[in-house]
Design a protein around this motif. Structure first.
Motif, short mmCIF file in Angstrom:
data_model
loop_
_atom_site.label_atom_id
_atom_site.label_comp_id
_atom_site.label_asym_id
_atom_site.label_seq_id
_atom_site.Cartn_x
_atom_site.Cartn_y
_atom_site.Cartn_z
N PHE A 228 0.85 -1.20 0.00
CA PHE A 228 0.00 0.00 0.00
C PHE A 228 0.89 1.25 0.00
N PRO A 229 1.52 1.52 -1.13
CA PRO A 229 2.42 2.68 -1.17
C PRO A 229 1.65 4.01 -0.99
N ARG A 230 0.37 4.01 -1.26
CA ARG A 230 -0.38 5.28 -1.18
C ARG A 230 -0.66 5.68 0.27
N THR A 231 -0.29 4.81 1.22
CA THR A 231 -0.46 5.19 2.63
C THR A 231 0.69 6.06 3.11
N LYS A 232 1.78 6.11 2.31
CA LYS A 232 2.92 6.93 2.70
C LYS A 232 2.52 8.40 2.75
N GLY A 233 2.93 9.04 3.85
CA GLY A 233 2.65 10.46 4.01
C GLY A 233 1.22 10.78 4.42
#
Length: 950
Positions: A228-233
């Motif tokens: 889930f890279p879109r959870t970064k930040g």
């Protein structure tokens, strides 16, 4: 009976006593080996040993609650009960100190209401049955923290009562753990994943596979950030990393953009250093909440645009939402300020609030009239409607309400009631006309009349209601009224008019006001107020008649005031009597010596009239009575006069005094005199008195003037004689004395043989004294003659120009020798430029000389006199003479300009002089158009300031 209850006199009072008994008992149990033995062994022993074993088992049960706060509870034979805590653990555990007084009440107050009843019942049963007591209960500490307590106690019967021993244990952690386990159990349907300390997936539940659309084997070993890279930040990363660091669980709700889904997420740390995630898809709930939010915003928008006050409240929080109209209606600045206020202050009568609550519990309120109170203390009347509304989730009940301010409506109702009261109780007649428009014409019909109208005009309300003016009064009277009604409707403003209406008692005058009643821009009704002005009209007519008579008297007496002889006064009075009054008998008599002499007598329309003749003032006549009384005297019957005169057909007489100069007599054959006529006759008598007094004063003044003129002639002759007979020889004496003193200064007395003559003093000194005395006498004579010329107007002024500074210097030079002889310094101030004025130089010189001589005279040796003249402005010149002399007392300043006046008078006066110098200065200054002022302080000096026109 409650275990911890502090009872009133009908119960037993519990006493908290600190001691070590409970601890000792528990330690004793340990000594007998009860602690640490297997439970099964204890149960077998209890079953085999009978009652003693059961008692031991109960004691063992008590020890199982350790560690905790031990206590003993005793019940005495007489019902007295007490409880004792062992050690300091009670204060640390509960917060409030276990003091003897009121501890139980304080303890119970900290138990939430939801558990309080169950707790009290369990304690009551244990005390009553002397049986085992065990209870779990929440407790709110004073610092706001809520803990859970486990209370346990075993009874120990004694001969005289019973003994309870027990413990209070803090089981808060256990309760929280149970709740967490319940949440886990409840969430077995949630998506569950676990990661290790390196963020790699170690567990993925079936629900998580379905939610992510990925199999567990595809996720295991991969990191959370790779999947889930879109959870970064995002908040997800922020919260996950916080739990990883702090090892504290967290719960939050957030929308994951990559899936377009809202999650309720719980994150817990795992024993292996990783994290466990519980995901619950709450998208539908969020959508419902968003729909509810939008609907609430719409409703709130609607409520913000209505005039009624709308609010929502809950029993726990009070008002949670008021609209702007509600906030403004109650006089608050903001919603927060209103929500912070005590709701009881919203009511004018706080008791009314409780009654409304009871009504609301029975099904809400519908338009109940309530007297509310604003923030500033003022009140208003409102209609209150309420209803209960369930929240969408069913977990909350709202009380929604609306308040309509009906203060204005109530005011209109009160005004309507007041209007009706005024209509019925008005002192004036009132009628109400309905106006109906038919095409282009208007029709008028009576609607109402008040009781005064009914009494005044004889028509009841039933007689006129619905009928037109023509039907009530007839065509002729109705035409006049309808024309005014039409005018009032057309003008749309009040209309006043006067009218005559025949009534049973005769013709009456009315002043009527018609006032339109305008509704929606149209005249719907007209209110009429006819006021009876009959008496006023009659008074006006009488006043007009009196005014005409007064004006006639004023015009007639103008000639009386201008007469020039005493004999012309009775003639003019007779003319006024004829022009204004016209009485049958008109008579004027004047006093001459001790007699009242008739001057003018006129009789009209009299069959017989008394013959006028002179009568003594002592005779009883209506005229002599008036002169003696000093006011009008009326004799209603001539028979009441004690004299022998024949009055003929006259029966009523009136005498009006003319001061002490005479009297006016008027008479009638019948009737009385009007009060106004008598008053006007007194005015006429007053005028005549003024005229006669004026003529008498003029006569005396003529005589006085003639005498004054004769005295003036004598004075002039005397002054002329004085000037000739006194001044001529006086000048010879002065001249001779002057020559003699000059000669004697050069003569030797011894050689002249005068020393043996026995003369005392130097002959030259005697000649000097004769000279100076002659000069003084001449100056006095000159002053007297000059004052006489000023007073008689014989003094004339020249209009040539004079240089005031030159006059001042010349006078100072002339008087400087006199000042030096007296040891006084005389100074003249320089104006810097010539001061020219269009004044008589002789008069100015006389003013300066008199002031400087006066200053030298009253200044002692060593003093100083200053004289200066300067232009004060373009139109005024200032002459100032200032000395350091004896000064003038304040009480003497008012008289210093009077002739022959000095502050010191009589034979013993200190300073010589005639007292005419300042009087002449004052008169000359006035003749020149100037002013003189004096400032003085006794013992310090005096300053005269003369201002002369330039």
């Amino acid at each position: 009976m409650n275990l911890f209850h502090a009872l009133d006199p009908t119960h037993v009072t519990y006493l908290l006593v600190f001691g070590a008994g409970a601890v000792g008992g528990l330690l004793g149990l340990m000594a007998f080996g009860f602690l640490g033995r297997p439970a099964e062994t204890r149960r077998r022993e209890a079953a085999s040993d009978g009652p003693q074993a059961a008692r031991n088992a109960r004691l063992e049960a008590l020890t199982e609650t350790m560690p905790g706060v031990p206590y003993e509870f005793r019940v005495g034979p007489d019902g007295e009960q007490s409880i004792a805590f062992i050690g300091d653990g009670a204060t640390e555990l509960l917060g409030p100190a276990p003091e003897p007084d009121g501890f139980y009440e304080r303890f119970v107050e900290h138990i939430p209401e939801s558990h309080r009843g169950e707790f009290l019942q369990s304690v009551e049963e244990a005390v009553t049955t002397r049986s085992h007591w065990r209870q779990e209960v929440p407790f709110d500490r004073p610092d706001g923290e809520r803990i859970w307590l486990l209370g346990s106690a075993e009874p120990d019967p004694q001969e005289k009562g019973a003994l309870f021993r027990g413990l209070l244990l803090n089981i808060t952690e256990r309760i929280e753990e149970e709740r967490r386990r319940e949440q886990v159990i409840r969430r077995v349907t949630d998506a569950i994943v676990e990661v290790d300390a390196e963020w790699c997936f170690t567990l993925v539940s079936d629900q998580a596979e379905a939610l992510y659309g990925m199999k567990e084997e595809h996720l295991l070993g991969r990191t959370l950030w790779d999947v889930f890279p879109r959870t970064k930040g995002t908040r997800f990363e922020e919260e996950y990393r916080r739990v990883m660091r702090s090892r504290e669980p967290v719960r939050f709700e957030e929308r994951f953009g990559g899936m377009g889904t809202w999650f309720d997420i719980q994150v817990y740390p795992n024993p292996d250093g990783g994290l466990a995630f519980y995901f619950d898809d709450v998208t539908k709930r969020k959508e419902r909440e968003e729909q509810l939010r939008k609907r609430e915003e719409l409703l709130r928008s609607i409520t913000e645009n209505v005039s009624e006050g709308i609010y929502r409240s809950t029993p726990e929080e009070g008002i949670i939402y008021p609209n702007s109209a509600f906030v403004e209606m109650f006089g608050y600045e903001s919603r927060d300020e209103l929500r912070a206020a005590d709701p009881s202050t919203f009511y004018a009568d706080p008791a009314e609030r409780e009654a409304l609550y009871r009504q609301e519990e029975q099904g809400g309120l519908d338009g109940v009239e309530v007297q509310f109170q604003r923030n500033d203390g003022s009140t208003f009347t409102g209609l209150l409607s309420t209803q209960q509304v369930d929240a969408p989730d069913g977990n909350q009940v709202y009380n929604d309400g609306a308040v309509t301010d009906i203060t204005e409506r109530k005011g209109r109702e009160r005004r309507l009631e007041q209007t009706e009261t005024l209509f019925q109780n008005a002192q004036d007649a009132l009628f109400l006309i309905d106006v109906r428009q038919k095409d282009s014409a208007a029709s008028f019909t009576y609607r109402r009349v008040n009781p005064v109208y009914e009494r005044k005009f004889g028509y009841t309300e039933e007689d006129v209601r619905g009928r037109s003016p023509e039907e009530v009064f007839g065509a002729e009277t109705a035409k006049f009224l309808e024309e005014r009604l039409q005018a009032c409707k057309r003008r749309r403003e009040p209309l006043d008019y006067e009218e005559k209406i025949p009534l049973e008692e005769g013709m009456a005058y009315f002043r009527t006001r018609l006032a339109p009643v305008i509704v929606d821009g149209e005249v719907k009704q007209i209110v009429g107020t006819p006021r009876d002005i009959t008496q006023r009209k009659r008074r006006e007519q009488m006043l007009k008649s009196r005014r005409r008579k007064i004006e006639a008297l004023y015009r007639a007496t103008s000639g009386l005031l201008s007469v020039g002889t005493r004999d012309a006064v009775p003639v003019r009075i007779a003319e006024v009597l004829q022009e204004v009054f016209g009485f049958p008998l008109r008579h004027v008599g004047l006093v001459e010596g001790e007699m009242l002499v008739p001057k003018e007598t006129v009789g009209e329309d009299l069959s017989r009239m008394p013959e006028p003749k002179a009568q003594p003032l002592s005779e009883d006549l209506v005229a002599t009575r008036a002169i003696e009384a000093g006011e009008a005297v009326v004799v209603e019957s001539t028979g009441g006069l004690e004299n022998d005169l024949d009055y003929g057909t006259l029966s009523t007489l009136a005498g009006i005094p003319i001061g002490g100069y005479g009297a006016v007599v008027v008479g009638k054959e019948a009737g009385t005199f009007d009060a106004l006529d008598l008053r006007l006759l007194e005015v006429l008598g007053s005028y005549a008195t003024l005229v006669l007094g004026r003529l008498e004063r003029e006569k005396r003044l003529v005589q006085a003037r003639e005498e004054a003129e004769e005295a003036a002639q004598l004075k002039s002759a005397m002054l002329a004689n004085m000037s000739h007979e006194v001044r001529t020889p006086l000048m010879s004496m002065i001249g001779s004395a002057d020559l003699l003193r000059e000669d004697l200064r050069e003569v030797d007395l011894k050689e002249a043989g005068l020393e043996e003559a026995g003369l005392e003093g130097e002959p030259a000194d005697m000649a000097e004294q004769i000279f100076r005395s002659g000069q003084r006498l001449r100056e006095t004579l000159d002053s007297v003659l000059e004052l006489s010329r000023l007073e008689s107007g014989a003094y004339t002024l020249d209009d040539d120009s004079a240089y005031l500074d030159v006059v001042v210097r010349e006078v100072a030079q002339e008087l400087n020798l006199r000042a030096q002889e007296k040891g006084i310094r005389l100074e003249v101030g320089s104006p810097g430029a010539s001061v020219e004025a269009g004044l008589d130089e002789t008069a100015v010189r006389r003013i300066v000389r008199n002031l400087v001589e006066n200053a030298i005279k009253f200044t002692p040796e060593g003093g100083e006199v200053q004289v200066r003249v300067e232009p004060e402005d373009e139109e005024t010149a200032l002459l100032a003479v200032e000395d350091t002399g004896v000064g003038i007392a304040e009480e003497a300043r008012a008289d210093i300009f009077d002739a022959f006046k000095q502050e010191s008078e009589g034979l013993g006066r200190e300073y010589e002089g005639s007292g005419l110098g300042l009087s002449i200065v004052d008169r000359l200054t006035t003749m020149l158009g100037g002013t003189i002022e004096v400032e003085s302080e006794k013992g310090a000096g005096t300053r005269f300031a003369v201002r002369l026109p330039r």
